[in-house]
Design a protein around this motif. Structure first.
Motif, PDB file in Angstrom:
ATOM      1  N   PHE A 208       0.854  -1.177   0.000  1.00 53.80           N
ATOM      2  CA  PHE A 208       0.000   0.000   0.000  1.00 53.80           C
ATOM      3  C   PHE A 208       0.899   1.239   0.000  1.00 53.80           C
ATOM      4  CE2 PHE A 208      -3.624   2.514   1.981  1.00 53.80           C
ATOM      5  CZ  PHE A 208      -4.477   2.358   0.909  1.00 53.80           C
ATOM      6  N   LEU A 209       0.300   2.404   0.105  1.00 57.24           N
ATOM      7  CA  LEU A 209       1.070   3.645   0.082  1.00 57.24           C
ATOM      8  C   LEU A 209       1.910   3.800   1.360  1.00 57.24           C
ATOM      9  CD1 LEU A 209      -0.576   5.733   2.174  1.00 57.24           C
ATOM     10  CD2 LEU A 209      -2.213   5.691   0.304  1.00 57.24           C
ATOM     11  N   GLY A 210       2.791   4.782   1.391  1.00 59.09           N
ATOM     12  CA  GLY A 210       3.537   5.128   2.591  1.00 59.09           C
ATOM     13  C   GLY A 210       4.692   4.209   2.929  1.00 59.09           C
ATOM     14  N   THR A 211       5.306   4.476   4.103  1.00 59.14           N
ATOM     15  CA  THR A 211       6.367   3.631   4.634  1.00 59.14           C
ATOM     16  C   THR A 211       5.767   2.692   5.674  1.00 59.14           C
ATOM     17  OG1 THR A 211       6.917   5.387   6.224  1.00 59.14           O
ATOM     18  CG2 THR A 211       8.184   5.315   4.173  1.00 59.14           C
ATOM     19  N   LYS A 212       6.592   1.814   6.292  1.00 63.50           N
ATOM     20  CA  LYS A 212       6.052   0.693   7.065  1.00 63.50           C
ATOM     21  C   LYS A 212       6.671   0.626   8.468  1.00 63.50           C
ATOM     22  CE  LYS A 212       5.078   0.035   2.722  1.00 63.50           C
ATOM     23  NZ  LYS A 212       3.830   0.529   2.139  1.00 63.50           N
ATOM     24  N   LEU A 213       5.878   0.178   9.431  1.00 63.93           N
ATOM     25  CA  LEU A 213       6.378  -0.098  10.777  1.00 63.93           C
ATOM     26  C   LEU A 213       5.635  -1.283  11.359  1.00 63.93           C
ATOM     27  CD1 LEU A 213       7.382   2.170  13.675  1.00 63.93           C
ATOM     28  CD2 LEU A 213       5.481   0.589  14.071  1.00 63.93           C
ATOM     29  N   LEU A 214       6.407  -2.219  11.940  1.00 67.47           N
ATOM     30  CA  LEU A 214       5.836  -3.422  12.545  1.00 67.47           C
ATOM     31  C   LEU A 214       6.480  -3.641  13.895  1.00 67.47           C
ATOM     32  CD1 LEU A 214       3.941  -5.869  12.200  1.00 67.47           C
ATOM     33  CD2 LEU A 214       5.852  -7.077  11.138  1.00 67.47           C
ATOM     34  N   PHE A 215       5.664  -3.851  14.914  1.00 67.51           N
ATOM     35  CA  PHE A 215       6.171  -4.075  16.266  1.00 67.51           C
ATOM     36  C   PHE A 215       6.662  -5.506  16.425  1.00 67.51           C
ATOM     37  CE2 PHE A 215       5.274  -4.944  20.900  1.00 67.51           C
ATOM     38  CZ  PHE A 215       6.326  -4.177  21.382  1.00 67.51           C
ATOM     39  N   MET A 216       7.694  -5.638  17.233  1.00 67.59           N
ATOM     40  CA  MET A 216       8.342  -6.925  17.461  1.00 67.59           C
ATOM     41  C   MET A 216       7.331  -8.003  17.852  1.00 67.59           C
ATOM     42  SD  MET A 216      10.175  -6.244  21.157  1.00 67.59           S
ATOM     43  CE  MET A 216       9.190  -6.349  22.684  1.00 67.59           C
ATOM     44  N   GLY A 217       7.565  -9.194  17.378  1.00 64.25           N
ATOM     45  CA  GLY A 217       6.676 -10.323  17.624  1.00 64.25           C
ATOM     46  C   GLY A 217       5.652 -10.500  16.526  1.00 64.25           C
ATOM     47  N   GLY A 218       5.217  -9.385  15.946  1.00 63.54           N
ATOM     48  CA  GLY A 218       4.264  -9.475  14.851  1.00 63.54           C
ATOM     49  C   GLY A 218       4.846 -10.173  13.637  1.00 63.54           C
ATOM     50  N   GLU A 219       6.180 -10.096  13.508  1.00 61.94           N
ATOM     51  CA  GLU A 219       6.818 -10.662  12.319  1.00 61.94           C
ATOM     52  C   GLU A 219       6.838 -12.181  12.320  1.00 61.94           C
ATOM     53  OE1 GLU A 219      10.334 -10.504  15.167  1.00 61.94           O
ATOM     54  OE2 GLU A 219       8.422  -9.464  14.856  1.00 61.94           O
TER      55      GLU A 219
END
Length: 646
Positions: free
Chosen positions: A471-482
């Motif tokens: 999708f648009l924009g940049t990305k952020l994912l909190f630890m464990g979600g990966e």
């Protein structure tokens, strides 16, 4: 009585003028404690701002915490700075300021500019140095390219104390160096471009997650020394990984040794509780209209960028700063001079903060966690904006999770939540966040937000991540979600790394690593991430079948990507979609692959036909896997490369 305090100063008249006018952005070079030599004698120089104090002295281990033996002297220039040099003291000395107030109180305060503290729950400051021989010149020389808004920025958000613990000592924190040895290869394996640390500044109450700061210039001693933290940052830089720090200029706690009523008066906080007390967090709000406070906060921001080589600051709770009525009921706030609810002093401070950061460090980024529709958060100040580089897209996050939590049979009723973001998505430079706030307090882990049986939950999560990365924009994912952590985040324990023994979690982890690789390798996903020229809906209205099709565009047409999401557990054979031009379209990513613990429904290449479909002159017929996303790219021919005109 101990060694005498010697008259000595690091301040010039120009320093004092800058400080009092709110323009001294490197106060960390003047205030606080540091070793020095005066007339050939080695010792420690102390300087503290306490303009309303009647008496200030240094107390510590070296003098038995005797408040009478080492008094400081107040400067003659009405700056309110007390200073002095104590011979023979060295790095490692524990100390506080003893402050006698005009009302007769005797306070013991930690140094607001201390670069190191005792390990909590102890609260004294420690004389130390930020000296370090950096070996990250290669990164620092090229980081502008890594941090640019037309480059891939994929952030791994983490909390230092609960990311990983020693399996044999689960109650012990890993130190900064131990974290470096484990974190660097992990981030390299996963492919994130940046790591964002939740607040590392010293905080006495560990369950505050770091958001209740008392030592703004000290990295938490729970994990080691300043040099240990520098080693962690350096190790990440040497692996071409950027570092973002969570920064909290919005409020601070009322701990007795902290900033609250520092000299017996409301020095750092606004005296009016309608402006100076935060009802949600029971903490205190900085007086943004006071020049010395602006110097303190901006100096703190530049301190981490300067001495710790940090690559960006994520500014917490910006909305709480912008609005006078934030989380307040009628009668608990007062309007500004124009009758509005905007905190004009905070607005001016944020603009000045961003101007200072980008003036001194044009190759970093500032990112606002701002949850309202305030206009121009990530627009330059010369255009009337607040000047941030990016803003968290909280609306997209809430809408997307609200859609995905629905059983697929009901998703058609929430269909518009998946498309609404593009109505406003290019008003700001948005970062898409699945942050720590979404996996605590009964909100469930990312995996357990998903509906269906165990396989469907994993499939939904995989597709959610593919949607975010394309999708648009940049990305952020909190630890464990990966890797599909099943439990909510618990600050008191390690992530559940043992889950990676199981195929579903291995599959999610492989998928995220592959998505990072896709994101970084496909210019269409990042070159125009904040421009409407980089995104186009092909199909946004198929609510009954739960299918979304969109186009991502870069500078060159040959890099165009078509993304197809099937958000139902139904295989759709020979499903026709419109494509932007004729040719052979081949899948370059399929979230349903066996490697990702998918069903393995194959997505095959398809030659376009001149059949008008979805408002396109050409279309292809493809097989859509269940609860999955597929990314298509046109097979390249030997024809001349064509650049996009727009």
């Amino acid at each position: 009585m101990g060694e005498p305090v010697v008259a000595f100063s690091l301040f010039t008249d120009y320093d004092i003028m800058l400080f009092r006018s709110g323009k001294h952005y490197k106060l960390y070079e003047k205030l606080g404690s540091r070793t020095a030599q005066v007339d050939g004698v080695h010792g420690v120089y102390f300087a503290v701002w306490a303009p309303n104090a009647n008496y200030v002295s240094i107390i510590g281990d070296f003098n038995g915490w005797n408040s009478a033996s080492h008094p400081l002297k107040v400067r003659w220039d009405e700056s309110g700075i007390w200073e002095g040099f104590i011979p023979t003291l060295e790095n490692g000395t524990a100390y506080k300021y003893h402050i006698g107030t005009s009302s007769g109180e005797q306070l013991e305060k930690a140094d607001p500019f201390a670069i190191r503290t005792e390990v909590p729950p102890r609260t004294a400051s420690i004389v130390d140095t930020t000296w370090y021989t950096w070996e990250d010149n290669d990164w620092m020389g090229k980081r502008q390219a890594h941090n640019a808004l037309d480059k891939p920025i994929s952030v791994y958000e983490m909390h230092l104390g609960s990311w990983m613990r020693d399996a044999n000592e689960p109650d012990r924190f890993l130190n900064y160096r131990e974290i470096a040895a484990r974190l660097v290869p992990y981030i390299q394996e996963m492919g994130f471009t940046h790591v964002e640390f939740m607040p590392v500044m010293e905080h006495p109450y560990y369950p505050s997650w770091g958001y209740q700061i008392t030592g703004y210039f000290a990295c938490s001693s729970r994990y080691g020394s300043p040099q240990d933290f520098m080693h962690l940052i350096e190790a990440l830089h040497q692996a071409d990984i950027g570092v973002i720090l969570d920064w909290v200029p919005s409020h601070f706690p009322g701990d007795a040794h902290g900033l609250y009523k520092f000299d017996g008066t409301h020095l750092f906080e606004h005296a009016d509780p309608k402006k100076g007390y935060h009802p949600d967090w029971k903490s205190y709000i900085f007086n943004y209209g006071r020049n010395e406070i602006k110097s303190f906060l901006i100096s703190n921001a530049l301190f981490w960028l300067d001495l710790y080589h940090v690559d960006g600051l994520r500014v917490d709770a910006v909305a709480s700063m912008l609005y006078l009525d934030y989380s307040r009921n009628y009668g608990e706030w007062e309007t500004n001079e124009f009758g509005g609810n905007e905190n004009l002093e905070a607005v001016a401070f944020l603009k000045e903060f961003n101007e200072a950061v980008y003036t001194h460090f044009p190759d970093v980024q500032t990112i606002a966690e701002e949850s309202t529709s305030w206009a121009g958060v990530s627009r330059p100040t010369y255009q009337g904006g607040l000047g941030f580089g990016m803003k968290w897209m909280m609306g997209w996050m809430h809408d997307t999770l609200s859609y995905f939590k629905e059983d697929p049979i009901n998703r058609k009723y929430a269909h518009d939540k998946m498309t609404f973001a593009t109505v406003y998505g290019f008003h700001e430079n948005f970062m898409l966040p699945f942050s720590h706030d979404e996996v605590v307090y009964g909100k469930k882990s990312m995996l357990y937000k998903m509906p269906g049986d165990d396989w469907q939950r994993v499939a939904n999560l995989r597709t959610l991540y593919l949607y975010m990365f394309t999708f648009l924009g940049t990305k952020l994912l909190f630890m464990g979600g990966e890797f599909g952590q099943t439990a909510e985040w618990n600050v008191d324990q390690s992530l559940d790394w043992h889950l990676l023994e199981y195929a579903p979690h291995q599959g999610v982890k492989k998928l995220v690593a592959s998505l990072n690789a896709l994101y970084k390798s496909e210019p269409a996903l990042y070159e125009k991430a904040f421009s409407p020229e980089g995104f186009e809906w092909i199909e946004m209205g198929d609510r009954d079948q739960g299918v979304f099709v969109y186009l991502r565009k870069g500078h060159d047409r040959e890099n165009d990507l078509v993304v197809v999401l099937n958000l139902t557990p139904v295989v759709r054979s020979q499903f026709r979609i419109g494509v932007p031009q004729e040719g052979i379209w081949q899948p370059i990513f399929n979230s349903d692959e066996h490697d990702y613990y998918g069903s393995g429904i194959s997505a095959t290449a398809s030659k376009s036909e001149k059949i008008h479909w979805m408002h396109r002159d050409h279309s292809i017929a493809i097989d859509l896997p269940p609860l999955a996303g597929v990314v298509y790219k046109q097979k390249q021919t030997k024809t001349k490369k064509v650049k996009r005109i727009n």
